[in-house]
Design a protein around this motif. Structure first.
Motif, PDB file in Angstrom:
ATOM      1  N   SER A 106       0.804  -1.220   0.000  1.00 29.86           N
ATOM      2  CA  SER A 106       0.000   0.000   0.000  1.00 29.86           C
ATOM      3  C   SER A 106       0.835   1.267   0.000  1.00 29.86           C
ATOM      4  O   SER A 106       0.274   2.359  -0.095  1.00 29.86           O
ATOM      5  N   GLU A 143      -7.997   0.782   0.905  1.00 30.26           N
ATOM      6  CA  GLU A 143      -9.177   0.332   0.172  1.00 30.26           C
ATOM      7  C   GLU A 143     -10.276  -0.080   1.131  1.00 30.26           C
ATOM      8  O   GLU A 143     -10.028  -0.467   2.273  1.00 30.26           O
ATOM      9  N   TYR A 151     -14.588  -1.734   0.902  1.00 30.92           N
ATOM     10  CA  TYR A 151     -15.745  -2.151   0.111  1.00 30.92           C
ATOM     11  C   TYR A 151     -16.954  -2.217   1.017  1.00 30.92           C
ATOM     12  O   TYR A 151     -16.950  -2.909   2.039  1.00 30.92           O
ATOM     13  N   GLN A 177     -16.965   0.242  -4.132  1.00 30.38           N
ATOM     14  CA  GLN A 177     -15.537   0.046  -3.893  1.00 30.38           C
ATOM     15  C   GLN A 177     -14.883   1.416  -3.744  1.00 30.38           C
ATOM     16  O   GLN A 177     -14.956   2.249  -4.645  1.00 30.38           O
ATOM     17  N   VAL A 197     -11.377   3.598  -2.724  1.00 32.55           N
ATOM     18  CA  VAL A 197      -9.925   3.599  -2.548  1.00 32.55           C
ATOM     19  C   VAL A 197      -9.510   5.008  -2.172  1.00 32.55           C
ATOM     20  O   VAL A 197      -9.755   5.951  -2.927  1.00 32.55           O
ATOM     21  N   ILE A 223     -16.554  -9.550  -5.897  1.00 34.13           N
ATOM     22  CA  ILE A 223     -15.250  -9.085  -5.452  1.00 34.13           C
ATOM     23  C   ILE A 223     -14.343 -10.287  -5.266  1.00 34.13           C
ATOM     24  O   ILE A 223     -14.706 -11.254  -4.588  1.00 34.13           O
ATOM     25  N   PRO A 247      -4.911  -7.170  -2.803  1.00 38.48           N
ATOM     26  CA  PRO A 247      -5.075  -5.900  -3.521  1.00 38.48           C
ATOM     27  C   PRO A 247      -3.750  -5.478  -4.148  1.00 38.48           C
ATOM     28  O   PRO A 247      -2.688  -5.653  -3.541  1.00 38.48           O
ATOM     29  N   TYR A 276      -5.536  -0.330 -10.193  1.00 36.87           N
ATOM     30  CA  TYR A 276      -5.998  -0.967  -8.960  1.00 36.87           C
ATOM     31  C   TYR A 276      -6.654  -2.291  -9.291  1.00 36.87           C
ATOM     32  O   TYR A 276      -7.391  -2.417 -10.289  1.00 36.87           O
ATOM     33  N   HIS A 295      -8.727  -5.297  -7.165  1.00 39.41           N
ATOM     34  CA  HIS A 295      -9.307  -5.853  -5.940  1.00 39.41           C
ATOM     35  C   HIS A 295      -9.899  -7.206  -6.308  1.00 39.41           C
ATOM     36  O   HIS A 295     -11.043  -7.310  -6.724  1.00 39.41           O
TER      37      HIS A 295
END
Length: 1339
Positions: A243, A252, A254, A259, A261, A285, A290, A303, A305
């Motif tokens: 990250s 991130e 959800y 979603q 970020v 998902i 990630p 990105y 996920h």
């Protein structure tokens, strides 16, 4: 049947995916580690077995330097983190590189991270860390090593362990981030102090006494973002490492199929941007790790996920560009990186398949290259990962991927043969070189036109022209012969390349039965119109359905300063990009056509170019957006005035999935500030009629409608609002502020980011703007003594961290819905403002303020924020009639109201001093030529000193404002009263002081004999009363900044503005009647007219006698005859409107009667009632926006306050986003009123608007001659070649259905025409028969 055979394939795939992911075990972090500096120049490696650190430079990977540190002993730790800084310069000029090594227990981080807000800094001390069960373990430590000194730099984070990361350093300091169970620790390393710290042995020794009583300033501690969460199969250290990208922390989340970020900037500690993606009902998902990546130019953010989906966002506004979804649910994306100047994405994938025979998962790694800007079918390629690209041993240096081998060497993966082949995958097609020397052959019959076949052989132009080439005149704007080169690109001569003076075109002939059609496949234009910058052909190679052309474009200054352009069709050209650029070029050539034939040829060329664009619009929406981001093709369409294309791009069918084919941008691909598309549209409309500015309306509607989901669509709108005023397009601003996004742009904001006092204040206000903590939340700091006191913390006992309440905390109070102003950066200045002030300058500035008002620090309007520029250019209160603008003003008013109160208090004291000074006039005795003062002399002197000081201070304030605003903007009714209400009291007080000095016997002043104290006193008394009236009126106008009184003042001023022209007309009529009466009755004796007086009989009650008394008039006296004086005559006529007809009954002259009757009808009956009607209408109009007038007044005061100097600096900065609470009833009422306002707009552009509705349908000319070249795709699985838009096929089928409907309509129309034709033929026959019959009768 086994249990595995009973479940569906989708469920089986899900089980396989989950089981493979859960098989990831946390193993001790042994082996090699690699890190790269923020600028990508320094690479460090760490062998955790031997604790050997090595350093090398990117440009010399083979030269590894060992880093020695004698205190760096062997440590046994399960987890490690490595970081390296950029090159820095120390105080003695030594170039150094810092290396950070941290060891910690990853298992401990996983157990404690869920309760991280309850962990205090005292939990970590002396290398001993305690968890909730008070279990001790050791080993957490961080080493910052100087490569130049080969020594450790002892810091305050020595005893902390976690993930370390150096940030891009400034010239004097470097920041290092350490993330542990306590949150985020940000440590500042001052370059000039490094030598001292190494010499003294510890940073704490240098600042020991300071740290004893004060918290450490070098370390800033923050709580971790609340949304940060891990999946149960991940380790926190691994997740945090993934990250941390380019000085940013990616978080991130959800929730509710959204979603989110969040990208935090570690340098500023603020939330930089929030990315949102609304997942569909069928979206699943994934269960994978990630993955994040930021392009090297900082424009794109990738990105992932889950296992098989990659989404690319635009960094500057967080809007989604493209999503590529791969259909294989067994695949898991491990990591990806931007490479090749950010034009490609390297993806490391792991494919998991379940082998039922052995009942195990089989993992097959491979590498995928995604060409982000390719229109080719081969844009996604793959090879097997035979060289173990583990994400933990990869670093990205400006697009060059470096890998750490098992032997500890650092190599680039792009040096491997398989990667070179993957990156340069081309289909070998034989190309034949055309010798351009033949172009000078004078024996050719048509030297201006050269034609070649696909083998590069020259053909006879005359023969080819007679046989009919596909395209002869590719540039119809030429009025004379011009040189062209053509080449056939196939054996059938159905594809033709034609190179003119300014364009390169590829045409193919599509034959259908007996007819054929010319179709444009490709067009490139040289957009440099100057003659000295015309293109020159360097080389040309042709092959079967291919060509390679090298052009040279001179710079116009020197031949050597030009640049080359290479076109390789169809693989390495961008058809839609070049077509959009061609539309701009063709628009410049539309006025150069000489005849009707060339006009038709030109229109056909434009139509074919549009067809290329439409084809790609329908074909791949994500690729179109990528092209727009990099090549700015929307700007080309705007400059090309492609109204219909732009409308179709910006509009969508509500029955279909929304495509968002255009994304607004403020920055170009290279990161520089660019002209936005909206700015280009506004500037292109200069000098045009309003109907020609329709593109601006399309763009504003598109951005504002989309901003209902996220305000990030409005970045470019914010910048262009002042530009709309500059180009006299303010009507678009009024329409824009009636859009729903300015009232219902709600946003989810965590309750912990809202202050309690803001929640309470929102209950008492209709609109309440507030500060939201969008960055990291700071932790409480403690000095050494505080840490010592609470060192013995035990479980269950309260500590200072528990007792001390945080400013931002989850409140039990009810939080109403939170809205956001949909204009990001609306109050942000173009240039950064330094809010910090030097403390030693504050006393000097305060002393200066005693004698001189504050000046304006912004002299140029372009340096102001868009909000202030809008205020300065807008005179209407209508734009303030929306919740968002009210929120901006409420946010700013909390700081500006102090400025208003200070000015009001100053004027109050000034008026009070004037009342004391002016009141002494009553005590002056004219007969004795002396005075008896009401107040003692010293007090009077004090009154005069304060009065003159404040008076000249206020006058100087107005002078500064006049200089800043300019004469035209300064003079209005409010500034007029600000000025005159100070000047008049000053003049009166000065005259009084002069009178006092002249009448006091003890003070000798030589006066003129004509001095008349009584006359002077009379004049002074008159002006004194007038000044007092002005002062009270000024006080009344100062009340305009309050809600109720502000409405009244606005209504009065608005009515005055509306009726002033009519009042002028009335006064002209009054002057006319007054002048006529003056001419008629000023000299009545000359015309023999005398006024008739009354006769009175008086009876004497004593003697009974009667007396007769006749009334006589002096017609030359204004008391008996108003009309003998012109001014009195006009004044008397004016009072006719009030019903006063004085002295008219004494005249028996018939013209007087006529004037009286006409005046009664015209002045009283007609004009007076018209005035009442006009005032009623003006009142109704004013009351509609009068309640928002106070916002206008406050905004103008804010504009003045924001631009002046502040000795203490600005307390409140200008945030990117402004949040506010809104009363639901008020919001609903505004929505209803704004909808009525939108419906009532008289949009006279509707006709042209409807005329621009064209379908994006195009005739599918793709056959074997198109840009789709058949290839061997055996190495590319189908699941890795799925585009992002699943509904594209459905949409294309809808387009085909629409096309069929059109064909049916055409057929019906043709049948009607045929029927009408037969009827006309029958009528023609009947007429012929009738004529024949008449001719026979005549014979």
């Amino acid at each position: 049947m086994s249990e595995l055979q009973k479940i569906s394939d989708e469920e089986k795939a899900e089980i396989i995916s989950i089981s493979s992911l859960n098989s990831v075990k946390k193993v001790p972090d042994k082996g090699y580690h690699i890190a790269i500096s923020p600028d990508g120049t320094q690479i460090a490696t760490l062998n955790t077995e031997t604790l050997q650190i090595k350093l090398c430079k990117f440009d010399n990977l083979t030269e590894l330097h060992k880093v020695g540190c004698e205190n760096f002993k062997r440590i046994s730790a399960p987890a490690w983190s490595l970081a390296v800084s950029n090159e820095i310069t120390l105080a003695d000029g030594t170039v150094d590189v810092l290396i950070a090594v941290s060891c910690f227990d990853d298992e401990f981080m996983d157990n404690l991270h869920s309760n991280r807000r309850d962990i205090d800094i005292n939990n970590i001390r002396n290398n001993n860390i305690y968890n909730d069960d008070n279990i001790k373990y050791s080993g957490a430590s961080t080493w910052i090593i100087s490569f130049a000194h080969q020594s450790r730099i002892s810091t305050s984070i020595n005893n902390l362990g976690g993930i370390v990361k150096f940030l891009d350093n400034d010239s004097n300091s470097t920041n290092i981030i350490l993330i542990d169970t306590d949150g985020i620790n940000k440590f500042l390393i001052n370059h000039e102090k490094i030598n001292d710290i190494i010499k003294n042995g510890s940073e704490n020794d240098v600042n020991y006494w300071h740290n004893l009583f004060f918290p450490e300033e070098s370390v800033k501690k923050f709580y971790f973002p609340t949304k940060f969460s891990k999946r149960n199969y991940e380790s926190y250290s691994f997740l945090i490492q993934r990250s941390l990208i380019k000085d940013r922390l990616i978080v991130e989340n959800y929730k509710n199929k959204i979603q989110t970020v969040e990208i935090y900037n570690l340098k500023t500690n603020l939330l930089e941007i929030t990315l949102q993606k609304y997942e569909g009902s069928n979206s699943v998902i994934g269960k994978g790790f990630p993955c994040f990546a930021i392009s090297n130019n900082g424009s794109l953010f990738a990105y992932c996920h889950g296992a098989n989906t990659i989404t690319i966002y635009l960094m500057e506004n967080g809007l989604e560009i493209i999503t590529k979804k791969f259909s294989d649910t067994h695949a898991r994306i491990l990591s990806f990186y931007f490479i090749q100047d950010d034009s490609e994405l390297l993806i490391i994938v792991e494919e998991v398949t379940y082998n039922e025979d052995i009942a195990e998962n089989i993992i097959s790694p491979f590498v995928v290259i995604w060409d982000l800007f390719s229109v080719s079918d081969n844009c996604v390629r793959r090879i097997n990962n035979n060289f173990s690209l583990s994400p933990t041993k990869l670093v990205n240096s400006s697009g060059n991927i470096l890998i750490l081998t098992e032997s500890g060497k650092v190599v680039s993966i792009f040096e491997r043969p398989e990667m070179i082949k993957l990156l340069n995958s081309e289909i070998d097609v034989t190309k034949n070189i055309i010798s351009l020397d033949k172009s000078s052959d004078s024996s050719s019959a048509t030297p201006y036109y050269l034609i070649y076949n696909s083998f590069g052989e020259s053909l006879d132009p005359k023969t080819e022209l007679n046989n009919g080439v596909i395209m002869v005149n590719s540039e119809p704007w030429h009025n004379k012969l011009y040189k062209r080169i053509s080449a056939y690109l196939d054996d059938d001569k159905s594809i033709q390349l034609i190179i003119g003076e300014s364009t390169v075109q590829v045409w193919h002939e599509r034959k259908g039965g007996s007819s054929s059609k010319k179709v444009l496949d490709y067009i490139w234009t040289n957009n440099h119109m100057e003659q000295q910058r015309q293109m020159q052909i360097q080389s040309l190679e042709v092959g079967h359905k291919k060509f390679s052309l090298t052009l040279y474009i001179p710079s116009g200054i020197s031949f050597k300063l030009g640049h080359e352009i290479k076109l390789e069709w169809p693989e390495k050209v961008s058809n839609p990009v070049d077509a959009c650029q061609a539309m701009e070029f063709l628009d410049k050539k539309k006025n150069d056509l000489s005849d009707q034939k060339k006009q038709h040829e030109f229109e056909y060329l434009v139509q074919q170019t549009e067809s290329i664009i439409k084809k790609y619009l329908n074909k791949n929406h994500g690729l179109w957006r990528m092209f727009d981001i990099r090549f700015d093709i929307m700007a080309n369409l705007i400059r090309g005035n492609c109204v219909s294309l732009i409308k179709n791009i910006l509009s969508y069918d509500s029955d279909k999935k929304e495509k968002y084919l255009h994304i607004p941008r403020c920055y170009s691909w290279d990161g520089k500030i660019k002209e936005t598309d909206l700015e280009i549209a506004i500037k292109s409309s200069e000098g045009r009629y309003r109907k020609d500015t329709i593109i601006i309306k399309y763009l504003l509607d598109y951005y504002s409608d989309n901003s209902l989901k996220t305000s990030n669509w409005m970045f470019t709108v914010t910048k262009t609002i002042p530009l709309l005023y500059q180009y006299q397009l303010e009507f678009y601003v009024k329409e824009l502020f009636q859009k729903p996004c300015f009232g219902i742009s709600n946003v989810y904001l965590e309750q912990s980011k809202i202050r309690k006092k803001d929640v309470i204040s929102s209950n008492d206000k209709v609109i309440h703007a507030f500060d939201a903590n969008l960055g990291f939340v700071k932790r409480k700091k403690y000095n050494f003594l505080q840490r010592l006191i609470f060192k013995g913390k035990q479980r269950g006992k309260k500590t200072i961290s528990n007792i001390t309440s945080r400013e931002f905390i989850t409140s039990p109070l009810h939080v109403s819905q939170v809205f956001i102003v949909p204009l990001p950066d609306f109050t942000v200045y173009p240039e950064e403002i330094n809010y910090k002030q030097n403390h030693w300058m504050v006393p000097i500035k305060l002393l200066k303020l005693l004698v001189w008002p504050r000046g304006h620090v912004f002299e140029e309007e372009k340096k102001l924020s868009p909000f202030l520029r809008m205020i300065r250019n807008s005179d209407s209160a209508e734009i303030y009639d929306n919740p968002s603008i009210a929120a901006v003003i409420d946010y700013k008013w909390s700081s500006a109201k102090g400025f208003f109160l200070r000015h009001a208090l100053m004027y109050l004291v000034f008026a009070l001093m004037f009342s004391f000074v002016a009141n002494t006039i009553k005590d002056i005795n004219v007969s004795t030529q002396g005075t008896s003062l009401k107040y003692p002399m010293p007090l009077m002197v004090a009154f005069y000193v304060i009065f003159y000081w404040l008076g000249f201070y206020l006058l100087n304030t107005e002078r500064i404002q006049l200089k800043y605003e300019g004469v035209k903007r300064y003079f209005n009714i409010y500034n007029f009263f600000d000025l005159i209400s100070v000047i008049c009291p000053l003049l009166v007080a000065t005259a009084q002081l002069y009178y006092y000095l002249s009448t006091t016997p003890s003070i000798k002043i030589d006066l003129n004999n004509s001095f008349n104290p009584e006359r002077v006193l009379r004049i002074m008394t008159i002006f004194n009363s007038f000044s007092i009236l002005l002062v009270w009126l000024q006080f009344a106008l100062l009340l305009r900044y309050f809600q109720q009184t502000g409405t009244y003042i606005y209504v009065i001023v608005y009515i005055l503005k509306q009726i002033i022209p009519f009042l002028i007309f009335v006064l002209i009529v009054v002057f006319g009647f007054g002048h006529a009466m003056f001419i008629l009755l000023s000299n009545t004796q000359n015309i023999g007219i005398q006024p008739n007086g009354s006769t009175y009989l008086l009876n004497n009650t004593i003697n009974g006698e009667q007396y007769e008394m006749d009334q006589t008039f002096d017609v030359h006296s204004t008391s008996d005859n108003f009309y003998t004086d012109f001014i009195k005559s006009v004044e008397s006529v004016f009072f006719w409107t009030g019903g006063r007809w004085d002295q008219l009954e004494q005249w028996t002259f018939w013209p007087v009667d006529i004037y009286s009757i006409i005046g009664s009808i015209f002045l009283v009956t007609i004009l007076q009632n018209m005035l009442i009607a006009m005032m009623t209408g003006a009142y109704d109009d004013a009351t509609k926006v009068g309640k928002y007038a106070v916002l206008k007044y406050r905004a103008e005061l804010i504009a003045d306050y924001e631009t002046i100097d502040n000795p203490f600096g600005k307390k409140k900065e200008n945030p990117r986003y402004i949040y506010f609470f809104g009363n639901s009833d008020y919001i609903q009422e505004w929505l209803e009123n704004s909808e009525k306002a939108r419906n009532s707009h008289n949009n006279f552009l509707e006709e042209i608007d409807n005329g621009n509705i064209n379908s994006l349908d195009y005739e599918n000319d793709d056959d074997d001659n198109g840009d789709k070249i058949s290839r061997n795709m055996s190495d590319l699985p189908k699941e890795w070649h799925v585009d992002e838009d699943n509904d594209s096929k459905n949409e294309l089928s809808d387009n085909k259905l629409s096309k069929d409907n059109v064909k049916n309509e055409v057929k019906i129309l043709q049948d009607k025409i045929q029927s009408m034709d037969s009827k006309l033929h029958s009528m023609e026959e009947s007429i012929k028969n009738l004529i024949s019959l008449l001719q026979n009768q005549q014979k």
